[in-house]
Design a protein around this motif. Structure first.
Motif, PDB file in Angstrom:
ATOM      1  N   THR A 173     -35.351 -90.932   7.309  1.00 50.55           N
ATOM      2  CA  THR A 173     -34.367 -92.054   6.522  1.00 50.55           C
ATOM      3  C   THR A 173     -35.870 -93.566   6.724  1.00 50.55           C
ATOM      4  O   THR A 173     -36.300 -94.166   5.519  1.00 50.55           O
ATOM      5  N   PRO A 180     -39.195 -91.245   3.934  1.00 42.79           N
ATOM      6  CA  PRO A 180     -39.324 -90.133   2.954  1.00 42.79           C
ATOM      7  C   PRO A 180     -40.169 -89.223   2.657  1.00 42.79           C
ATOM      8  O   PRO A 180     -39.941 -88.506   2.182  1.00 42.79           O
ATOM      9  N   ASN A 232     -39.303 -86.110   3.460  1.00 44.19           N
ATOM     10  CA  ASN A 232     -38.609 -84.801   2.917  1.00 44.19           C
ATOM     11  C   ASN A 232     -38.627 -85.268   1.116  1.00 44.19           C
ATOM     12  O   ASN A 232     -38.245 -85.842   0.750  1.00 44.19           O
ATOM     13  N   PHE A 239     -39.338 -87.505  -3.930  1.00 41.89           N
ATOM     14  CA  PHE A 239     -38.637 -87.432  -3.189  1.00 41.89           C
ATOM     15  C   PHE A 239     -37.289 -87.784  -3.348  1.00 41.89           C
ATOM     16  O   PHE A 239     -36.976 -87.744  -4.340  1.00 41.89           O
ATOM     17  N   HIS A 249     -30.977 -84.769   2.753  1.00 38.83           N
ATOM     18  CA  HIS A 249     -31.086 -84.672   3.834  1.00 38.83           C
ATOM     19  C   HIS A 249     -30.784 -83.425   4.336  1.00 38.83           C
ATOM     20  O   HIS A 249     -29.602 -83.196   5.280  1.00 38.83           O
TER      21      HIS A 249
END
Length: 119
Positions: A54, A57, A60, A72, A76
């Motif tokens: 978080t 980002p 991820n 992006f 998760h």
């Protein structure tokens, strides 16, 4: 070149004091209303990873080579290898960002039990 060689990799090592983590795990186990579910460090680490995703980002994300853009990811979905009596399994815990540590524990436990029952 194989696809695995194209995936960005990084390695990070640090030393931290985990006394509070040990206390948290102990408190989960002491206040555990579900004796079959054993509390370990793994769900705490999975949730910590989600919190880091978080904050950062770009970790991820993926790169779409044809359009030269970074995508992006909003969720998760974290996989963790688990050794079971029936072999190695990798449960994919979905939407960890919206789960509590206890919910991550239950999902890991459910996957473990499912592997024992259906293999």
């Amino acid at each position: 070149m194989s696809l695995a060689a194209k995936v960005p990799h990084f390695h990070y090592v640090d030393e931290i004091n985990c006394n509070a983590l040990v206390e948290l795990k102990t408190s989960f186990q002491k206040n555990n209303p579900y004796p079959d579910v054993k509390h370990t460090f793994l769900p705490i680490l999975v949730k910590s990873l989600s919190m880091a995703l978080t904050k950062y980002p770009s970790l991820n994300s993926c790169f779409k080579e044809d359009s030269m853009e970074v995508i992006f990811k909003g969720s998760h979905n974290i996989g963790v290898a688990m050794a079971t009596p029936n072999g190695l399994v990798v449960p994919n815990i979905k939407n960890v960002q919206s789960l509590s540590i206890l919910q991550v524990s239950f999902q890991s436990y459910d996957c473990f039990m499912h592997t024992l029952l259906f293999r």
